[in-house]
Motif scaffolding. Structure first.
Motif, short mmCIF file in Angstrom:
data_model
loop_
_atom_site.label_atom_id
_atom_site.label_comp_id
_atom_site.label_asym_id
_atom_site.label_seq_id
_atom_site.Cartn_x
_atom_site.Cartn_y
_atom_site.Cartn_z
N LEU A 195 31.72 56.24 74.64
CA LEU A 195 31.63 57.69 74.55
C LEU A 195 31.51 58.33 75.94
CD1 LEU A 195 31.41 60.17 72.68
CD2 LEU A 195 28.91 59.84 72.71
N ARG A 196 30.74 57.70 76.80
CA ARG A 196 30.54 58.21 78.16
C ARG A 196 31.44 57.50 79.17
NH1 ARG A 196 28.19 61.29 75.18
NH2 ARG A 196 25.95 61.73 75.17
N ASN A 197 32.10 56.43 78.72
CA ASN A 197 32.93 55.59 79.60
C ASN A 197 32.14 55.16 80.83
OD1 ASN A 197 35.24 54.17 80.40
ND2 ASN A 197 36.04 55.89 81.57
N ALA A 198 30.92 54.70 80.60
CA ALA A 198 30.03 54.31 81.69
C ALA A 198 28.96 53.37 81.16
CB ALA A 198 29.39 55.54 82.32
N LEU A 199 28.24 52.73 82.08
CA LEU A 199 27.11 51.90 81.69
C LEU A 199 25.97 52.79 81.20
CD1 LEU A 199 26.82 49.13 84.44
CD2 LEU A 199 27.40 48.81 82.04
N ARG A 200 25.35 52.38 80.10
CA ARG A 200 24.22 53.11 79.56
C ARG A 200 23.15 52.12 79.10
NH1 ARG A 200 26.05 56.69 81.93
NH2 ARG A 200 26.54 58.80 81.24
N THR A 201 21.92 52.62 79.04
CA THR A 201 20.78 51.82 78.59
C THR A 201 20.23 52.43 77.31
OG1 THR A 201 20.22 51.22 80.86
CG2 THR A 201 18.50 50.96 79.20
N PHE A 202 20.05 51.59 76.27
CA PHE A 202 19.51 52.06 75.01
C PHE A 202 18.27 51.24 74.65
CE2 PHE A 202 24.10 52.87 74.81
CZ PHE A 202 24.13 54.22 74.46
N LYS A 203 17.23 51.94 74.23
CA LYS A 203 16.00 51.28 73.80
C LYS A 203 16.16 50.81 72.36
CE LYS A 203 10.98 52.02 73.76
NZ LYS A 203 9.90 52.99 74.03
N LEU A 204 16.00 49.51 72.13
CA LEU A 204 16.27 48.96 70.81
C LEU A 204 15.28 49.46 69.76
CD1 LEU A 204 17.28 45.25 71.58
CD2 LEU A 204 18.72 47.27 71.24
N GLU A 205 14.07 49.81 70.17
CA GLU A 205 13.11 50.34 69.21
C GLU A 205 13.54 51.69 68.64
OE1 GLU A 205 10.85 47.29 71.46
OE2 GLU A 205 12.35 48.81 71.95
N ARG A 206 14.50 52.36 69.29
CA ARG A 206 14.98 53.65 68.80
C ARG A 206 16.25 53.52 67.95
NH1 ARG A 206 14.23 56.59 74.64
NH2 ARG A 206 11.96 56.76 74.59
N VAL A 207 16.72 52.30 67.78
CA VAL A 207 17.91 52.08 66.96
C VAL A 207 17.50 52.03 65.48
CG1 VAL A 207 19.77 50.47 66.40
CG2 VAL A 207 19.11 50.85 68.79
N GLN A 208 18.15 52.84 64.66
CA GLN A 208 17.82 52.90 63.24
C GLN A 208 18.49 51.79 62.45
OE1 GLN A 208 15.53 55.57 62.27
NE2 GLN A 208 15.45 55.39 64.50
N ARG A 209 19.74 51.54 62.75
CA ARG A 209 20.49 50.47 62.09
C ARG A 209 21.65 50.09 63.00
NH1 ARG A 209 21.81 55.21 59.63
NH2 ARG A 209 24.01 55.80 59.67
N ALA A 210 22.15 48.87 62.85
CA ALA A 210 23.23 48.39 63.72
C ALA A 210 24.12 47.43 62.96
CB ALA A 210 22.63 47.71 64.96
N GLU A 211 25.40 47.45 63.32
CA GLU A 211 26.34 46.49 62.73
C GLU A 211 27.33 46.02 63.79
OE1 GLU A 211 29.55 48.02 60.20
OE2 GLU A 211 28.66 50.03 60.42
#
Length: 322
Positions: A195-211
């Motif tokens: 989406l940003r076409n760049a490196l990003r950092t995401f906190k896994l505790e804020r992820v609601q669901r993933a596939e």
């Protein structure tokens, strides 16, 4: 592989096992034979030997592979290496605020395999302490999903609730590395965000669901997370380098000088017995809580915005206790 390594069957078996594990799509016997310089009959015998040793093998359409879900690695440690692992386990126990069943299982297996009963007992105790903590199943499922995606180099689609948003949003990422924070019980994924076409950092505790998606990706050869985070205080690189200067009182100066807080740090002794700590950091957002933890025994000299933030919090604390 060198001729010397090929001369050792044990070394060849380890090489084949590692090669198969890191190629989840499987490899043909002819590929392994060419890579090792052995004939196909020898490779077939090697594959049979691995299976006899308990390696979970699979065969499909002429390819051989390893069932990664059932695979158990074997590690041999001497006494000093074992105590290093024990220290890491203790840090993990202090860092975790909830139970991770994979951590518990790993520690229990390591403890059961150690010949030294003293260290094995303490590792078992660490596992028992972690096991008493509450389990958040949703987070464990998210962590398992990102772990598998990272290992298999596949994109992840997930619902993410950022701290500055009222509702979660759908995102995708190519996981380049999983990382933990040094100063809080939190885990992160660093990767390419389409989406940003760049490196990003995401906190896994804020992820609601993933596939996991079918889309595969390649991690750039020049990606080095350890160099990228070397100037960060924690997990965030805010894109600008600032010089942080902190003055500590005589009461905590010795404690400050006992540790290496950052690779860029410089410590200067002051005439009154205190000390000044200087560091070059990629942003200060993550270190405010650490500074506040020293209470009245620290003064922020620079940068000005960090000094203002700490001063504001100090004033609010005073008002709260009046």
């Amino acid at each position: 592989m060198s001729d010397e390594r090929l001369a050792s069957k044990a070394a060849r078996l380890r090489w084949i096992e590692r090669k198969l594990y890191n190629n989840p799509q499987g490899l043909r016997v002819m590929d392994l034979a060419e890579a090792t310089g052995m004939d196909r009959r020898t490779i077939y015998r090697d594959l049979g030997a691995l299976e006899d040793m308990g390696v979970p093998m699979w065969q499909f359409e002429g390819k051989f592979g390893i069932n990664r879900e059932d695979y158990l690695s074997t590690v041999r440690l001497n006494l000093n290496q074992t105590i290093s692992l024990f220290f890491a386990a203790r840090l993990l126990a202090h860092h975790s605020d909830e139970q991770n069943p994979h951590v518990v299982a790993a520690l229990e297996k390591i403890a059961a395999s150690l010949p030294d009963e003293t260290i094995a007992k303490h590792l078992s105790n660490v596992a028992a302490q972690i096991q008493l903590r509450p389990t958040r199943r949703e987070y464990i499922l998210v962590l398992e999903t990102f772990t598998r995606a990272w290992a298999d180099r596949r994109m992840v689609k997930f619902s993410y609730w950022a701290s500055n948003r009222d509702e979660p949003e759908e995102r995708t990422v190519a996981p380049y590395v999983l990382e933990v924070s040094r100063f809080e019980p939190a885990s992160y994924v660093i990767g390419h965000d389409p989406l940003r076409n760049a490196l990003r950092t995401f906190k896994l505790e804020r992820v609601q669901r993933a596939e996991i998606l079918d889309t595969e990706y390649v991690i750039p050869t020049d990606f080095d997370p350890y160099s990228m985070l070397a100037d960060s205080w924690g997990i965030m690189d805010e894109g600008n380098t600032v010089t942080v200067r902190l003055r500590f009182s005589t009461l905590v100066a010795r404690r400050v000088k006992e540790s290496t807080w950052h690779r860029s740090q410089e410590v200067i002794d002051l005439p009154d017995g205190g000390c000044e700590l200087s560091m070059k950091l990629a942003g200060t957002r993550e270190m405010r809580s650490w500074v506040l933890g020293w209470g009245a025994d620290v003064e922020v000299l620079a940068p000005a915005d960090l000094r203002a933030e700490v001063a504001e919090h100090a004033q609010r604390m005073v008002q709260q206790y009046q």
